[in-house]
Motif scaffolding. Structure first.
Motif, short mmCIF file in Angstrom:
data_model
loop_
_atom_site.label_atom_id
_atom_site.label_comp_id
_atom_site.label_asym_id
_atom_site.label_seq_id
_atom_site.Cartn_x
_atom_site.Cartn_y
_atom_site.Cartn_z
N GLY A 99 32.92 31.57 48.55
CA GLY A 99 31.92 31.56 49.75
C GLY A 99 32.77 31.80 51.01
O GLY A 99 32.07 32.59 51.86
N ARG A 100 34.16 31.45 51.02
CA ARG A 100 34.86 31.90 52.30
C ARG A 100 35.09 33.26 52.28
O ARG A 100 35.17 33.78 53.17
CB ARG A 100 36.13 30.91 52.28
N ILE A 101 35.42 34.11 51.21
CA ILE A 101 35.61 35.17 51.05
C ILE A 101 34.51 35.89 51.70
O ILE A 101 34.55 36.89 52.42
CB ILE A 101 36.04 35.84 49.76
N ILE A 102 33.19 35.67 51.35
CA ILE A 102 32.19 36.35 51.72
C ILE A 102 31.98 36.21 52.96
O ILE A 102 31.77 37.15 53.80
CB ILE A 102 30.83 35.91 50.73
N ARG A 103 32.05 35.09 53.56
CA ARG A 103 31.87 34.83 55.03
C ARG A 103 32.95 35.67 55.76
O ARG A 103 32.56 36.36 57.01
CB ARG A 103 31.94 33.41 55.42
N LEU A 104 34.24 35.59 55.61
CA LEU A 104 35.13 36.25 56.12
C LEU A 104 35.01 37.83 56.31
O LEU A 104 35.57 38.43 56.92
CB LEU A 104 36.46 35.95 55.83
N LEU A 105 34.43 38.43 55.22
CA LEU A 105 34.12 39.67 55.04
C LEU A 105 33.00 40.05 55.65
O LEU A 105 32.57 41.28 55.69
CB LEU A 105 34.28 40.26 53.66
N ASP A 106 32.18 39.04 56.22
CA ASP A 106 30.90 39.25 56.96
C ASP A 106 30.11 40.14 56.09
O ASP A 106 29.43 41.27 56.23
CB ASP A 106 31.03 40.34 58.34
N ALA A 107 29.87 39.54 54.79
CA ALA A 107 29.09 40.31 53.70
C ALA A 107 28.10 39.35 53.21
O ALA A 107 27.77 39.44 51.93
CB ALA A 107 30.20 40.77 52.71
N VAL A 170 30.99 33.87 37.60
CA VAL A 170 31.75 34.95 37.33
C VAL A 170 30.70 36.36 37.41
O VAL A 170 30.85 37.38 38.04
CB VAL A 170 32.37 35.46 36.13
N VAL A 171 29.39 36.10 37.00
CA VAL A 171 28.48 37.19 37.05
C VAL A 171 28.18 37.35 38.65
O VAL A 171 27.98 38.46 39.06
CB VAL A 171 27.11 36.71 36.56
N VAL A 172 28.12 36.24 39.28
CA VAL A 172 27.73 36.23 40.64
C VAL A 172 28.74 36.92 41.81
O VAL A 172 28.77 37.67 42.55
CB VAL A 172 27.42 34.89 41.48
N ALA A 173 30.17 36.52 41.11
CA ALA A 173 31.23 37.34 41.85
C ALA A 173 31.18 38.70 41.41
O ALA A 173 31.52 39.46 42.52
CB ALA A 173 32.43 36.45 41.14
N GLY A 174 31.02 38.91 40.32
CA GLY A 174 31.12 40.44 40.03
C GLY A 174 30.10 41.40 40.60
O GLY A 174 30.62 42.39 41.08
N VAL A 175 29.01 40.70 40.76
CA VAL A 175 27.83 41.38 41.67
C VAL A 175 28.43 41.60 42.95
O VAL A 175 28.12 42.58 43.56
CB VAL A 175 26.56 40.61 41.51
N PHE A 176 28.78 40.73 43.77
CA PHE A 176 29.09 40.74 44.98
C PHE A 176 30.49 41.83 45.12
O PHE A 176 30.44 42.61 46.01
CB PHE A 176 29.52 39.46 45.54
N ASN A 177 31.44 41.55 44.00
CA ASN A 177 32.42 42.70 44.20
C ASN A 177 32.08 43.88 44.12
O ASN A 177 32.53 44.93 44.70
CB ASN A 177 33.42 42.32 42.90
N TRP A 178 30.95 44.13 42.99
CA TRP A 178 30.72 45.50 43.08
C TRP A 178 29.88 45.96 44.30
O TRP A 178 30.06 47.32 44.73
CB TRP A 178 29.55 45.84 41.71
N ARG A 179 29.05 45.23 44.91
CA ARG A 179 28.20 45.81 46.08
C ARG A 179 29.24 46.02 47.21
O ARG A 179 29.06 46.94 47.92
CB ARG A 179 27.25 44.47 46.58
N ILE A 180 30.24 45.11 47.29
CA ILE A 180 31.13 45.33 48.69
C ILE A 180 32.16 46.65 48.34
O ILE A 180 32.58 47.20 49.28
CB ILE A 180 31.85 44.06 49.06
N ALA A 181 32.41 46.82 47.16
CA ALA A 181 33.43 48.02 46.89
C ALA A 181 32.36 49.19 47.16
O ALA A 181 33.04 50.28 47.43
CB ALA A 181 33.64 48.07 45.37
N ARG A 182 31.14 49.27 46.92
CA ARG A 182 30.17 50.21 47.21
C ARG A 182 29.93 50.59 48.69
O ARG A 182 29.95 51.69 49.34
CB ARG A 182 29.03 50.44 46.41
N CYS A 183 29.70 49.29 49.44
CA CYS A 183 29.41 49.44 50.73
C CYS A 183 30.24 48.47 51.58
O CYS A 183 29.79 47.42 52.14
CB CYS A 183 28.03 49.10 50.84
#
Length: 283
Positions: A99-107, A170-183
């Motif tokens: 959750g902190r990573i997502i917030r700090l990346l404004d994502a 892991v699924v939630v983290a993976g989806v977020f990882n894929w999305r932020i890598a693309r955008c």
């Protein structure tokens, strides 16, 4: 249950004293380092992580005490319960870090689960699993055979819940990882977020494997192969948990995970923007 009852078999082996001492020392070192990081950066969200390390220390100290007295009930109960529930505390910090990573990346817009609910959902599930395991472990230390069987079922159910929770995480983290890598967002372009996501995957995988083995152990019962061989405890519980703490100590970087303060240029821009807005409103 009395420790003097000859029918009571607490251990199917004599706990290895050197191994227990070494594990207690290793957990002490990494937990001490994590504690320093906690206070240095005021990273209070890692308090459950440190708590998990303290539980592991106590567990292996008690195992060392059991070496010369395998029928001593107190150390056995502490060692059994603490090694069982310590991963739940460690997992709570892992969930909060995402959750902190997502917030700090404004994502937040890239997360498949609303960020305000993300940590709460996983931590609540984790706390529930911890509570059920604790109750089940306590029931297994009593004389009543029916309660012992019920306690075993509760622990198995709670471990299955942990396996499911980690899989979903892991699924939630993976989806977020894929999305932020693309955008990638603007903050993500200069942040080492891939390293921190990798640390979360590694820690999650280690705890997941540990949970699977412990689940099989409880399914096999008190006469099972795993519970009768101490090597499984060290290879599939102690080692994974120690590696998780080391991974978190080296890679979670509390300095990175703290809320970022705007620099002087950003503050000046914000002030200028506020001034412009005020002029526009006055016009």
């Amino acid at each position: 249950m009395s420790s003097s009852d000859p029918r009571v078999i607490l251990y199917h082996y004599n706990p290895n004293l050197p191994a227990a001492i070494v594990l207690a020392a290793l957990f002490t070192l990494v937990t001490f380092y994590l504690s320093i990081q906690l206070f240095r950066y005021r990273a209070w969200f890692t308090l459950p992580l440190v708590t998990g390390g303290i539980l592991e220390i106590a567990a292996y100290v008690c195992r060392s005490l059991s070496h010369n007295n395998t029928q001593s009930l107190g150390p056995y109960i502490i060692a059994s319960i603490f090694t069982l529930v310590a991963p739940a505390f460690v997992a709570a910090t892992i969930y909060m870090i995402l959750g902190r990573i997502i917030r700090l990346l404004d994502a937040a817009h890239l997360s498949p689960v609303r960020v305000t609910l993300l940590t709460k959902i996983f931590v609540i599930g984790d706390v529930f699993s911890f509570a059920v395991q604790s109750v089940g472990a306590q029931m297994q230390t009593g004389k009543d055979v029916d309660k012992q069987k019920l306690g075993q079922k509760l622990i198995i159910g709670a471990l299955f819940l942990q396996i499911f929770i980690f899989g979903l995480f892991v699924v939630v983290a993976g989806v977020f990882n894929w999305r932020i890598a693309r955008c990638p967002t603007q903050p993500a372009q200069g942040a080492p977020w891939r390293k921190h996501m990798g640390a979360l995957y590694a820690a999650s995988a280690l705890i997941w494997v540990r949970n699977v083995v412990r689940t099989i152990e409880y399914i096999q019962g008190s006469d099972g192969y795993i519970v009768g061989h101490e090597a499984f405890l060290y290879g599939f519980d102690a080692a994974p948990m120690f590696l998780v703490l080391v991974t978190m100590a080296l890679l979670y970087a509390p300095a990175f995970l703290r809320p970022r303060k705007p620099n002087s240029e950003e503050v000046e821009m914000q002030r200028s923007g506020s001034g412009t807005d005020a002029v526009s409103e006055g016009a």
